[in-house]
Design a protein around this motif. Structure first.
Motif, PDB file in Angstrom:
ATOM      1  N   GLN A   7     -14.098   5.928   3.689  1.00 12.04           N
ATOM      2  CA  GLN A   7     -14.551   4.613   4.106  1.00 12.04           C
ATOM      3  C   GLN A   7     -13.819   3.513   3.343  1.00 12.04           C
ATOM      4  O   GLN A   7     -14.405   2.804   2.556  1.00 12.04           O
ATOM      5  N   GLY A   8     -12.558   3.329   3.605  1.00 10.04           N
ATOM      6  CA  GLY A   8     -11.892   2.141   3.105  1.00 10.04           C
ATOM      7  C   GLY A   8     -11.135   2.317   1.810  1.00 10.04           C
ATOM      8  O   GLY A   8     -10.393   1.438   1.427  1.00 10.04           O
ATOM      9  N   GLY A   9     -11.304   3.424   1.090  1.00 14.39           N
ATOM     10  CA  GLY A   9     -10.543   3.610  -0.133  1.00 14.39           C
ATOM     11  C   GLY A   9     -10.732   2.476  -1.124  1.00 14.39           C
ATOM     12  O   GLY A   9      -9.781   1.938  -1.657  1.00 14.39           O
ATOM     13  N   LEU A  10     -11.962   2.035  -1.367  1.00 16.43           N
ATOM     14  CA  LEU A  10     -12.192   0.890  -2.228  1.00 16.43           C
ATOM     15  C   LEU A  10     -11.982   1.256  -3.683  1.00 16.43           C
ATOM     16  O   LEU A  10     -12.131   2.390  -4.088  1.00 16.43           O
ATOM     17  N   THR A 176      -8.015  -1.157  -2.496  1.00 20.41           N
ATOM     18  CA  THR A 176      -7.025  -0.107  -2.710  1.00 20.41           C
ATOM     19  C   THR A 176      -6.282   0.239  -1.432  1.00 20.41           C
ATOM     20  O   THR A 176      -5.062   0.393  -1.432  1.00 20.41           O
ATOM     21  N   ASP A 177      -6.988   0.378  -0.331  1.00 20.18           N
ATOM     22  CA  ASP A 177      -6.382   0.803   0.932  1.00 20.18           C
ATOM     23  C   ASP A 177      -6.920  -0.074   2.057  1.00 20.18           C
ATOM     24  O   ASP A 177      -7.995   0.165   2.588  1.00 20.18           O
ATOM     25  N   MET A 178      -6.159  -1.101   2.400  1.00 19.06           N
ATOM     26  CA  MET A 178      -6.595  -2.072   3.392  1.00 19.06           C
ATOM     27  C   MET A 178      -6.723  -1.442   4.777  1.00 19.06           C
ATOM     28  O   MET A 178      -7.677  -1.707   5.515  1.00 19.06           O
ATOM     29  N   MET A 179      -5.789  -0.592   5.138  1.00 16.35           N
ATOM     30  CA  MET A 179      -5.805  -0.003   6.473  1.00 16.35           C
ATOM     31  C   MET A 179      -7.020   0.893   6.668  1.00 16.35           C
ATOM     32  O   MET A 179      -7.714   0.822   7.693  1.00 16.35           O
ATOM     33  N   ASP A 226      -0.554  -8.756   6.503  1.00 19.26           N
ATOM     34  CA  ASP A 226      -0.640  -8.895   7.955  1.00 19.26           C
ATOM     35  C   ASP A 226      -1.982  -8.375   8.472  1.00 19.26           C
ATOM     36  O   ASP A 226      -2.590  -8.974   9.364  1.00 19.26           O
ATOM     37  N   LEU A 227      -2.437  -7.254   7.934  1.00 23.12           N
ATOM     38  CA  LEU A 227      -3.739  -6.719   8.346  1.00 23.12           C
ATOM     39  C   LEU A 227      -4.858  -7.701   8.004  1.00 23.12           C
ATOM     40  O   LEU A 227      -5.766  -7.930   8.816  1.00 23.12           O
ATOM     41  N   ALA A 228      -4.797  -8.286   6.812  1.00 24.10           N
ATOM     42  CA  ALA A 228      -5.809  -9.255   6.413  1.00 24.10           C
ATOM     43  C   ALA A 228      -5.717 -10.521   7.269  1.00 24.10           C
ATOM     44  O   ALA A 228      -6.739 -11.131   7.608  1.00 24.10           O
ATOM     45  N   ILE A 329       4.832  -1.318  -3.377  1.00 20.47           N
ATOM     46  CA  ILE A 329       3.940  -0.195  -3.131  1.00 20.47           C
ATOM     47  C   ILE A 329       4.377   0.580  -1.889  1.00 20.47           C
ATOM     48  O   ILE A 329       5.123   0.075  -1.051  1.00 20.47           O
ATOM     49  N   ILE A 330       3.918   1.803  -1.782  1.00 24.51           N
ATOM     50  CA  ILE A 330       4.173   2.609  -0.589  1.00 24.51           C
ATOM     51  C   ILE A 330       3.300   2.088   0.539  1.00 24.51           C
ATOM     52  O   ILE A 330       2.097   1.873   0.344  1.00 24.51           O
ATOM     53  N   PRO A 331       3.861   1.841   1.719  1.00 24.46           N
ATOM     54  CA  PRO A 331       3.036   1.356   2.837  1.00 24.46           C
ATOM     55  C   PRO A 331       1.876   2.303   3.131  1.00 24.46           C
ATOM     56  O   PRO A 331       2.005   3.524   3.018  1.00 24.46           O
ATOM     57  N   GLU A 332       0.757   1.723   3.481  1.00 29.42           N
ATOM     58  CA  GLU A 332      -0.435   2.512   3.771  1.00 29.42           C
ATOM     59  C   GLU A 332      -0.308   3.218   5.118  1.00 29.42           C
ATOM     60  O   GLU A 332       0.434   2.788   5.992  1.00 29.42           O
ATOM     61  N   ARG A 333      -1.042   4.311   5.245  1.00 27.98           N
ATOM     62  CA  ARG A 333      -1.043   5.072   6.498  1.00 27.98           C
ATOM     63  C   ARG A 333      -2.461   5.140   7.049  1.00 27.98           C
ATOM     64  O   ARG A 333      -3.434   4.930   6.322  1.00 27.98           O
ATOM     65  N   SER A 334      -2.534   5.473   8.323  1.00 28.70           N
ATOM     66  CA  SER A 334      -3.830   5.587   8.990  1.00 28.70           C
ATOM     67  C   SER A 334      -4.456   6.944   8.698  1.00 28.70           C
ATOM     68  O   SER A 334      -3.934   7.976   9.120  1.00 28.70           O
TER      69      SER A 334
END
Length: 376
Positions: A7-10, A176-179, A226-228, A329-334
């Motif tokens: 759930q979101g990697g907070l 931590t993980d926006m995606m 961009d996601l934000a 940082i390394i781009p986040e993945r789905s």
């Protein structure tokens, strides 16, 4: 079979795991077959970015006949449908699936609408229609997170960002993980076609479900922003009838993204007033944002004066932070798409999914590009 979705990697906390359950064997997302779907022909032509005359020539039909097919006045013969499918790079049975859902043009928010070619806008809106189709298919086989995006039209961007953080129990820590966070809140995310060089990202809402297309060609920091930014549009402008792409709306979405990713309450405790370049670079790594976004936020909060901000921006540009993000940082993945298409024992395959959608595998891969690994 159950699957836990993070759930979101907070940072330091996360909600209870959500489950995804396999439901039925893979089938087409259509509820009703048709003899021929004009909307699908139009989608395929827009996706291929072909003019009517170009497609007519490629499929060996007259322009007037093609116009009749697109307008639903006539139905092409099976042999003609095969030629059209070959020219457009889709499977022939694509045309006989149910009409694609309509997406209101005003529902799709382009960041630089005035500078985006009409060809790319039409193709991107077509991608929005296909996104609905893709996730309709996934929802037939898996339980996806339900939308939990508040509508805060009328609030200032800063207040809206703070309210969303409060509602989602994020505190004032870095995300931590926006995606994964957005996916856990029911936002469907796909990759933006790299052909649209004049489109940064875009979002829309269909039947109360929010969608975001994000560029995977950018740095991880800019992808998160961009996601934000698109989240800002979904939160602030979901009830807004104003035409898309206005400078005011874009400024609001940018300010929302800045406040959402870098909450003022924590920034003020970090001794950032008159911060020098190295301190900004350290802070941007902590918040997982670009150095330019960090400097902008400090200026917006009054922690950098106008002259300091200008000189900082010049120095960051010299160090390569304008066009890139050195040591980024390394781009986040789905996580959602990775599990659906790869991690589960009974995961979906690209081949079967593309067949169910009536498109070629390469087209489907574009929507998943760099969002997940292990796709074959």
């Amino acid at each position: 079979m159950t699957l836990s979705i993070i759930q979101g990697g907070l940072a330091g906390a996360q909600d209870a795991p959500r489950t995804i359950r396999s439901k039925t064997p893979l089938t087409t997302p259509s509820r009703k077959a048709t003899e021929f779907s004009p909307s699908r022909l139009l989608w395929a032509r827009d996706h291929s970015m072909m003019t009517r005359s170009e497609l007519a020539h490629a499929a060996n039909v007259s322009v007037s006949a093609l116009a009749g097919y697109e307008q639903g006045r006539t139905v092409p013969a099976p042999a003609t449908q095969e030629r059209l499918a070959e020219a457009l790079g889709i499977q022939t049975h694509f045309f006989s699936l149910e009409e694609l859902d309509e997406i209101c043009p005003e529902a799709v928010s382009f960041r630089k609408a005035s500078k985006t070619s009409k060809k790319h806008q039409r193709a991107a809106r077509g991608d929005a229609r296909m996104a609905v189709e893709i996730f309709h298919l996934l929802e037939k086989h898996f339980k996806l997170p339900s939308p939990q995006v508040p509508s805060l039209s009328g609030f200032t961007p800063t207040d809206a960002a703070e309210l969303v953080r409060e509602e989602w129990h994020l505190g004032d820590r870095p995300i931590t993980d926006m995606m994964s966070l957005l996916e856990s809140k029911g936002i469907r995310i796909l990759s933006l076609d790299h052909r649209y060089t004049d489109v940064d990202a875009f979002c829309f809402t269909q039947d109360t479900t929010p969608y975001i297309f994000v560029s995977t060609a950018k740095s991880g920091e800019r992808q998160r922003f961009d996601l934000a930014h698109e989240l800002g549009h979904l939160v602030l402008h979901s009830d807004d009838d104003e035409s898309t792409g206005s400078k005011e709306r874009e400024k609001e979405a940018q300010d929302f993204a800045s406040a959402f990713l870098m909450p003022a309450s924590r920034i003020y405790t970090q001794n950032m007033r008159n911060a020098h370049i190295q301190r900004i670079i350290e802070a941007k790594a902590y918040w997982r944002v670009s150095a330019m976004a960090m400097a902008y936020r400090l200026h917006d909060l009054g922690l950098l004066g106008d002259w300091q901000y200008r000189t900082t921006a010049v120095e960051l540009t010299k160090r390569g932070y304008r066009t890139g993000e050195p040591d980024g940082i390394i781009p986040e993945r789905s996580q959602l798409l990775h599990k659906v298409f790869h991690a589960l024992d009974k995961h979906l395959t690209i081949r079967d999914t593309a067949n169910a959608l009536g498109i070629q595998r390469d087209i489907l891969r574009v929507y998943l590009r760099d969002l997940t690994i292990g796709i074959i």
